[in-house]
Design an enzyme around this catalytic site. Structure first.
Site, PDB file in Angstrom:
ATOM      1  N   ALA A 167      74.835 -17.741  29.032  1.00 37.72           N
ATOM      2  CA  ALA A 167      75.273 -17.245  30.311  1.00 37.72           C
ATOM      3  C   ALA A 167      76.566 -16.328  30.052  1.00 37.72           C
ATOM      4  O   ALA A 167      77.679 -16.591  30.416  1.00 37.72           O
ATOM      5  CB  ALA A 167      75.745 -18.621  30.973  1.00 37.72           C
ATOM      6  N   GLY A 193      73.358 -12.828  31.280  1.00 38.37           N
ATOM      7  CA  GLY A 193      72.616 -13.987  31.695  1.00 38.37           C
ATOM      8  C   GLY A 193      73.467 -14.542  33.153  1.00 38.37           C
ATOM      9  O   GLY A 193      72.848 -15.034  33.887  1.00 38.37           O
ATOM     10  N   ALA A 241      77.101  -4.789  32.786  1.00 34.87           N
ATOM     11  CA  ALA A 241      78.043  -6.076  33.065  1.00 34.87           C
ATOM     12  C   ALA A 241      78.857  -6.641  31.912  1.00 34.87           C
ATOM     13  O   ALA A 241      78.292  -6.387  30.766  1.00 34.87           O
ATOM     14  CB  ALA A 241      77.048  -7.286  33.500  1.00 34.87           C
ATOM     15  N   LYS A 278      64.234   1.378  23.887  1.00 33.51           N
ATOM     16  CA  LYS A 278      65.298   0.713  23.873  1.00 33.51           C
ATOM     17  C   LYS A 278      65.961   0.617  22.449  1.00 33.51           C
ATOM     18  O   LYS A 278      67.221   0.943  22.084  1.00 33.51           O
ATOM     19  CB  LYS A 278      65.384  -0.505  24.657  1.00 33.51           C
ATOM     20  CG  LYS A 278      66.876  -1.186  24.866  1.00 33.51           C
ATOM     21  CD  LYS A 278      67.364  -0.491  25.891  1.00 33.51           C
ATOM     22  CE  LYS A 278      69.106  -1.007  26.106  1.00 33.51           C
ATOM     23  NZ  LYS A 278      69.619  -2.299  25.771  1.00 33.51           N
TER      24      LYS A 278
HETATM   25  O1  PAF Z   1      74.152  -2.307  23.245  1.00 35.80           O
HETATM   26  C1  PAF Z   1      74.792  -1.346  23.981  1.00 35.80           C
HETATM   27  O2  PAF Z   1      75.855  -1.431  24.006  1.00 35.80           O
HETATM   28  C2  PAF Z   1      73.788  -0.516  25.161  1.00 35.80           C
HETATM   29  O3  PAF Z   1      72.473  -0.675  24.905  1.00 35.80           O
HETATM   30  C3  PAF Z   1      74.370   0.940  24.982  1.00 35.80           C
HETATM   31  C4  PAF Z   1      72.836   1.660  25.627  1.00 35.80           C
HETATM   32  C5  PAF Z   1      74.173   1.560  23.658  1.00 35.80           C
HETATM   33  C6  PAF Z   1      75.338   1.358  25.847  1.00 35.80           C
HETATM   34  O4  PAF Z   1      76.354   1.033  25.200  1.00 35.80           O
END
Ligand code: PAF
Length: 304
Positions: free
Chosen positions: A9, A13, A129, A182
């Site tokens: 959390a 979370g 967040a 990602k």
């Molecule tokens: O892990 C992170 O901090 C984020 O996925 C990103 C996109 C690099 C932005 O800070």
């Protein structure tokens, strides 16, 4: 009615616990042994968006309880996922829904191999967040969240609950591409910011760092293509520069871990990437150097 349990959390979370409960789906936060911020019973979490605040109360249950869990959302750091699930595995009946929402790759396969009876899903979110205190989360930027299961085209019934959240959530019929994209972006940004202790935006402003990011992208793309992930890595450098511009003021999650003296997710980011590179015979010396350097920082932190 679905009842979701949340493992981890922290900022993400806590955000999703708040979104689920606001949409009328009860949530319980799970207490891990190493969580200093929660205690069994109930806990209030405040979510702030600009000058608006909303406080939700949650029940908090110890992982070691025996109450069955039907729907589990895991938002821990990548390296903690397997241990965190092991702590609640006795509460998960065969077919229980488990959503893994974390940076990195590799733990998905570990979880599926160890608990093949669970119905495991993966997710990726760009929600911004961060924790503002022990019980407060700032929802700094609205992003979007994609959930999917490798090989599954149509969303399962339980996902209707997520479509009703006051957030942008969608089902992905190609979650592998989403996770790889990602991963590729995180590999190009996070280790560089962690080692140079800089905000994301400096990767575009400092010519040496911008050149390094370009070289990393070339290696990451070569590995992605060899691994059959052409779509995920197409125009990778442009994708990375767009994320750097959109998150210029952010400290990456890996930089935050390094500054706090915590373990980083490097093994599930660059470590995973390099393992795929070895499988396909694609060398990636720049990424390998970053992996070693970030691991050395962690070893120094532990020694300090
Ligand atoms: O892990 C992170 O901090 C984020 O996925 C990103 C996109 C690099 C932005 O800070």
């Amino acid at each position: 009615m679905q009842h979701w349990h949340i493992l981890g959390a922290g900022a993400i979370g806590g955000l999703f616990a708040n979104l689920l409960q606001t949409a009328g789906t009860p949530c319980t936060l799970l207490l891990r042994t190493d969580d200093p911020d929660l205690a069994v019973g109930t806990a209030a979490l405040t979510l702030r968006r600009g000058d608006q605040q909303q406080t939700c109360r949650f029940s908090v249950s110890a992982s070691s309880d025996n109450i069955p869990i039907s729907h589990l959302l895991v938002c821990t750091k990548a390296q903690d996922i397997v241990a965190a699930i092991a702590g609640v595995a006795h509460r998960l009946a065969p077919g229980a829904v488990v959503v893994l929402l974390a940076n990195g790759m590799g733990y998905q396969q570990q979880v599926r191999a160890r608990w093949p009876q669970l119905d495991c899903f993966s997710g990726s979110t760009t929600e911004g967040a961060f924790r503002e205190g022990r019980r407060a989360i700032c929802h700094a930027g609205q992003g979007s969240t994609l959930i999917g299961q490798p090989g599954r085209v149509a969303a399962p019934d339980w996902f209707r609950t997520w479509l009703a959240l006051p957030a942008r959530c969608a089902w992905s019929a190609d979650i592998d591409t989403v996770l790889w994209r990602k991963l590729a972006i995180n590999c190009a940004i996070n280790p560089v910011t962690a080692l140079h202790r800089c905000r994301n935006g400096e990767l575009a402003q400092r010519p040496q760092l911008a050149a390094l990011v370009g070289e990393l992208c070339a290696e990451i793309s070569a590995i992605g293509i060899a691994a059959g992930q052409q779509r995920a890595v197409s125009n990778l450098r442009q994708q990375v520069m767009a994320v750097i511009a959109a998150t210029a003021d952010n400290r990456s999650s890996m930089l935050q871990d390094v500054l706090a003296g915590r373990a980083t997710e490097i093994d599930y980011l660059t470590g995973y990437l390099l393992a795929r590179g070895r499988e396909h015979g694609v060398p990636a010396p720049r990424n390998a150097a970053l992996l070693a350097a970030v691991q050395a920082v962690h070893a120094d932190n532990l020694g300090a």
